[in-house]
Structure formats: structure tokens, C-alpha cells
Design an enzyme around this catalytic site. Sequence first.
Site, mmCIF file in Angstrom:
data_model
loop_
_atom_site.group_PDB
_atom_site.id
_atom_site.type_symbol
_atom_site.label_atom_id
_atom_site.label_comp_id
_atom_site.label_asym_id
_atom_site.label_seq_id
_atom_site.Cartn_x
_atom_site.Cartn_y
_atom_site.Cartn_z
ATOM 1 N N ASP A 85 -0.349 -5.663 9.375
ATOM 2 C CA ASP A 85 -1.398 -5.276 8.950
ATOM 3 C C ASP A 85 -2.653 -5.900 8.482
ATOM 4 O O ASP A 85 -2.570 -6.228 7.249
ATOM 5 C CB ASP A 85 -0.917 -4.016 7.624
ATOM 6 C CG ASP A 85 -2.110 -3.071 7.279
ATOM 7 O OD1 ASP A 85 -3.419 -3.088 8.385
ATOM 8 O OD2 ASP A 85 -1.426 -2.076 6.641
ATOM 9 N N ALA A 129 -5.832 -5.201 7.480
ATOM 10 C CA ALA A 129 -7.099 -4.321 7.070
ATOM 11 C C ALA A 129 -8.564 -4.900 6.362
ATOM 12 O O ALA A 129 -9.542 -4.521 6.276
ATOM 13 C CB ALA A 129 -6.865 -3.064 5.940
ATOM 14 N N LYS A 133 -13.176 -1.635 6.666
ATOM 15 C CA LYS A 133 -13.667 -2.425 5.536
ATOM 16 C C LYS A 133 -15.095 -3.278 6.263
ATOM 17 O O LYS A 133 -16.174 -3.236 5.668
ATOM 18 C CB LYS A 133 -12.712 -2.892 4.355
ATOM 19 C CG LYS A 133 -12.258 -2.262 3.407
ATOM 20 C CD LYS A 133 -11.021 -1.139 4.368
ATOM 21 C CE LYS A 133 -10.349 -0.152 3.035
ATOM 22 N NZ LYS A 133 -9.176 0.356 3.569
ATOM 23 N N TRP A 153 1.046 -1.370 -0.127
ATOM 24 C CA TRP A 153 0.069 -0.374 -0.156
ATOM 25 C C TRP A 153 1.074 1.121 0.087
ATOM 26 O O TRP A 153 1.873 1.312 0.338
ATOM 27 C CB TRP A 153 -0.845 0.152 1.072
ATOM 28 C CG TRP A 153 -1.755 0.568 1.386
ATOM 29 C CD1 TRP A 153 -2.673 1.228 0.529
ATOM 30 C CD2 TRP A 153 -2.536 2.019 2.753
ATOM 31 N NE1 TRP A 153 -3.676 2.647 0.774
ATOM 32 C CE2 TRP A 153 -2.848 2.249 2.155
ATOM 33 C CE3 TRP A 153 -1.618 2.214 3.571
ATOM 34 C CZ2 TRP A 153 -4.090 3.186 3.353
ATOM 35 C CZ3 TRP A 153 -2.205 2.824 4.591
ATOM 36 C CH2 TRP A 153 -3.022 3.688 4.089
HETATM 37 C C1 LMR Z 1 -7.045 1.653 -0.815
HETATM 38 O O1 LMR Z 1 -5.727 0.538 -0.747
HETATM 39 O O2 LMR Z 1 -7.464 1.898 -1.596
HETATM 40 C C2 LMR Z 1 -7.755 1.967 0.292
HETATM 41 O O3 LMR Z 1 -6.460 1.417 1.334
HETATM 42 C C3 LMR Z 1 -7.965 3.290 0.649
HETATM 43 C C4 LMR Z 1 -6.851 4.476 0.924
HETATM 44 O O4 LMR Z 1 -6.322 4.986 2.397
HETATM 45 O O5 LMR Z 1 -6.100 4.808 0.436
#
Ligand code: LMR
Length: 393
Positions: A208, A210, A242, A127
Site C-alpha cells: 500500500d 499512499a 496525498k 490503517w
Molecule cells: C488517514 O489515515 O487519516 C487517512 O488515510 C484518511 C482516511 O481515510 O482515513
Amino acid sequence: MFDQLKDQPADKILSLMAAFRADPREGKIDLGVGVYKDADGRTPVMRAVREAEKRIWDEETTKTYTALAGDPAFSDAMIAMVLGEAVPRARVAAVATPGGTGAVRQGFELIRMLNPGATVWVPEPTWPNHLSILKHLGIPTRSYRYVDAQTLQIDAAGILEDLRAVQAGDAVLLHGCCHNPSGADPDAGTWDRIGALLRERGALPFVDLAYQGFGDGLEADAAATRALAVGGECLIAASCSKNFGIYRERTGVLMAVSTDEGVSKVAQANLAYLNRQNYSFPPDHGARVVTTILGDEGLRADWMAELEEIRTGMQGLRASLAAELRRLTNSDRFDFLLNHKGMFSRLGASPEQVERMRAEHGIYMVGDSRINVAGLNARTVPLLAKAMVEVGL
Ligand code: LMR
């Protein structure tokens, strides 16, 4: 003085959200930001959340501060949901945080307190905000291989080979399930080998989590995290954005699993200290909603049923996209979509192909070709498949 400030690099996921909103085209399709959407493109308030909010409205008599760590009942409920019976409660320190991102940030700060020389290892890809926060905190990072560029599936050998270079005192960030952005998760055997390797090297796993409940189910999605926690010390950042659909309430938890109850008490005090330094008391509303749902048999059952509808709905979309691509290409080369877990898949398109899909077809995905599967519906699956083939995928 403010003229001294430099522009900051735009977050690529959030800029995509803005670009989509600004696009006047009627049939545009948003597969960008990781937010669940139903077949009508709405992000609903889950039934149990609405009901819990009504009860809170009726029953709450004060808005005074909770505790620095947040309401202990929230921590208890989240520890039970994430860790089950894997480790005794007394060995888990936990604090409520503003969303999963708050927990990630606090986790990195704790790592820096533990070992100012620590390197944090992150999967490539990860991410983007993981890297951005680490950079902001001045924490050195290294990446480890994660997905095979050809198959778009997990590169187990690459992960293990790269993590052999981890040093004692380093931390290794792992996505507990539904890897963002690739959708590729290690199998149980690979998880065991990763855990054993990190123990052997003296490195701290930082999970993590999520998307618990979006992959193979609430329990199955916690299995890797539980196995790591059984194996020794670890950090876990869990998000409720989520799986409870409460994105804007900013509800998350940071857990530190210790091997000793005395150490766990010190860890608890340190986590509460970090909350105080950063924002004092964590937000309470979302945490209260989650605690209410998890603590009531009826609400919990209804929430689990709706979560399951969401999960199987996304699996259905994966299956229909893979089937449509089989039909159009006469090949099974997109069947990796069926092995991927959760909201995201990387399609393997080049940045130019991603750009063409946006410009020519009004289809928005992240530049690395990550799609949010939940952004699709029965009408748009064939449109995406057609666009993918037209741009030469
Ligand atoms: C994403 O990866 O799209 C989500 O986790 C939202 C974000 O805050 O980036």
C-alpha cells in the site's frame, strides 16, 4: 426490512474529524485525519493541479467512457512513477481505481479470487480501514509485529520472526513508505530480508503506497516497492490523494506485477473484470489531472517542487517538535520523531493521555496517539509539546 440492519462500528479517524468540527473552542488543534495542511491550516489545490484542470477544461471535448481499466495513459504514467525502470511495462497489469482505498479493496478481492483460503497478514498497527475492509470481505487476517512499543521504532526482528509463519498462498500487506499510523519504516536491509522471506514462503507481497513523496522523496519512497517488484510477483495499491492533494477526486491505481507477460495479460483482464463488477468505469477527472501533470515537463517540475516544499515543511515541523520536547524534558526521548517518515508519528501516549490532551488542551489526535504532523505549525508546536509534558508523557 431496514430495521434488520445493525449499527456499524464508527471509523475512528472519521469520527474524530466530526468531533473536532463540533468543538466550539477557538484554539483547538486538529492532528487527526491524514490530510496535508499548510501553515495557515489550509489544504491547498496544488499549483500544477490547478493549471492541469484549466488545460483539461479547455481541451476536453467529450465525457464519454474511457476504458474499464481507466485511461491507459494514466496507468503508464503511474507505473513509471511508482516502478521506474524496475520491471518491463509488459509485466505490469494496472487499473485506475477510486482512490487508494479502491485499489486496496480491489487488491484484497483479487487475492480472494486467487486463493479463497488465503490469509492476509497485516502489520500491527495498520490503517484501521485495512482491517475493516478485510472483515467486510470475510477474509481471514493475522497480524505481524511491526513497531517496538518502547522505542516506537521498527521492530525488524519481530517482523521477520512473525512472517516466518506465513503460508504459501497467503498475502502480506506492507506499507511501501511512511507507515500509517506509526511513521516507522524498515531500512533497506530489513526490506530485503522481508522480500526474501516472503519469496521463500511463497507468499504474495501487497504494497500500500499512499504517501510516495512525503518521506525521503519521490524516488527514495518507491525504492522498497521497486525492490519487491524486481523480486517477483506483487500487488501495489498507489494513491494520488496525498502527493497530488486531490483527496476528493478519488484517484488511485492497482498494479499486479507478474513474472511472465502472458500471465500479466490475464491479470489485466481480471483487474478490469473487478472494476466492472464493483463500479464499472473508474473516475477519470483526477486521473486525467495526474496524467496531464506527469506528461508535461513544466507542470511536472512545478508539481515536484511543491511536493518537495510540503515534504521538507513536515520535516521542519518534526525537527521543531523534537527540539521543543528536548528543551522541556531535558532528554532526547522524543528524538524518534526525527526518524519517523511522512505525515504520521505515534507519540506513545496512553488513550487516557490522548483524551486529556483533547479535553484540557483542545488537541485532537487518534486514540492510539497518532498525530498528523502536517496539522502543526510554528504556533502550535510549543502547545503540543507543553500538553504532552503536562499529561505526563
Ligand atoms: C488517514 O489515515 O487519516 C487517512 O488515510 C484518511 C482516511 O481515510 O482515513
